[in-house]
Design a protein around this motif. Structure first.
Motif, short mmCIF file in Angstrom:
data_model
loop_
_atom_site.label_atom_id
_atom_site.label_comp_id
_atom_site.label_asym_id
_atom_site.label_seq_id
_atom_site.Cartn_x
_atom_site.Cartn_y
_atom_site.Cartn_z
N ASP A 83 0.85 -1.19 0.00
CA ASP A 83 0.00 0.00 0.00
C ASP A 83 0.88 1.24 0.00
O ASP A 83 1.96 1.23 0.60
CB ASP A 83 -0.90 -0.02 1.24
N ARG A 84 0.43 2.27 -0.69
CA ARG A 84 1.16 3.54 -0.77
C ARG A 84 2.61 3.31 -1.17
O ARG A 84 3.54 3.76 -0.51
CB ARG A 84 1.06 4.30 0.55
N THR A 85 2.78 2.59 -2.28
CA THR A 85 4.11 2.24 -2.77
C THR A 85 4.28 2.80 -4.17
O THR A 85 3.49 2.48 -5.06
CB THR A 85 4.28 0.71 -2.81
N PRO A 86 5.28 3.66 -4.41
CA PRO A 86 5.48 4.22 -5.75
C PRO A 86 6.12 3.19 -6.68
O PRO A 86 7.19 2.65 -6.39
CB PRO A 86 6.38 5.42 -5.52
N ILE A 87 5.45 2.93 -7.79
CA ILE A 87 5.94 1.98 -8.79
C ILE A 87 5.85 2.65 -10.15
O ILE A 87 4.85 3.31 -10.47
CB ILE A 87 5.14 0.67 -8.76
N GLY A 88 6.88 2.49 -10.95
CA GLY A 88 6.91 3.08 -12.28
C GLY A 88 7.58 2.14 -13.27
O GLY A 88 8.03 1.06 -12.90
N PRO A 89 7.68 2.56 -14.52
CA PRO A 89 8.30 1.71 -15.53
C PRO A 89 9.80 1.51 -15.33
O PRO A 89 10.38 0.58 -15.87
CB PRO A 89 8.00 2.41 -16.85
N ARG A 90 10.42 2.38 -14.54
CA ARG A 90 11.86 2.24 -14.27
C ARG A 90 12.13 2.63 -12.82
O ARG A 90 11.44 3.47 -12.25
CB ARG A 90 12.68 3.10 -15.22
N ALA A 91 13.13 2.00 -12.24
CA ALA A 91 13.54 2.34 -10.87
C ALA A 91 14.31 3.65 -10.90
O ALA A 91 15.07 3.93 -11.83
CB ALA A 91 14.40 1.23 -10.28
N ARG A 92 14.11 4.46 -9.90
CA ARG A 92 14.85 5.71 -9.78
C ARG A 92 14.62 6.29 -8.39
O ARG A 92 13.70 5.89 -7.68
CB ARG A 92 14.43 6.71 -10.84
N TYR A 93 15.46 7.22 -8.01
CA TYR A 93 15.30 7.91 -6.74
C TYR A 93 14.65 9.26 -6.99
O TYR A 93 14.90 9.90 -8.00
CB TYR A 93 16.64 8.09 -6.03
#
Length: 127
Positions: A56-66
């Motif tokens: 829950d409340r976890t940022p996920i995108g097409p690529r890992a990044r900070y």
């Protein structure tokens, strides 16, 4: 959270800092992306074969990044670094699970709209 949860434990609910084997439900609510090694933590958790995993409340995108989150002054005015997790890597890690619920909202950052804040519930196949 664990310390406060100890007072709420009963015969059904238990809070622990350890990952017991075959746990019923593992909840990662707004914490995974703040950890120094989120993929290692998730690998260890999944190795214990919990029946249900809630992200829950976890940022996920097409690529890992900070990224850096800037909070409003009335919320402390902090700059907090966190990791956007790579969707493909998360999907690979949950290969033995079915996603039974998945919701996402646009990430609050105006320049990184491909990242989503997600809520997902996974159930281990055969559990």
């Amino acid at each position: 959270v664990v310390e406060r949860g100890w007072g709420l434990q009963d015969g059904y609910l238990k809070f622990t800092c350890n990952i017991p084997p075959n746990a019923g439900v593992a909840v990662l609510a707004g914490v995974l992306h703040d950890l120094p090694n989120p993929y290692s933590v998730l690998t260890d958790l999944l190795a214990s074969r919990p029946r249900i995993v809630i992200l829950d409340r976890t940022p996920i995108g097409p690529r890992a990044r900070y990224m850096v989150q800037h909070t409003w002054p009335h919320l402390g005015g902090h700059n907090l670094a966190y990791e956007v997790l790579a969707a493909a890597r998360i999907d690979e890690m949950f290969a033995d699970y079915d996603m039974v619920l998945g919701q996402s909202t646009d990430h609050p950052g105006p320049d990184e709209t491909d990242a989503k804040m997600v809520a997902r519930i996974y159930r281990r196949r055969g559990a």
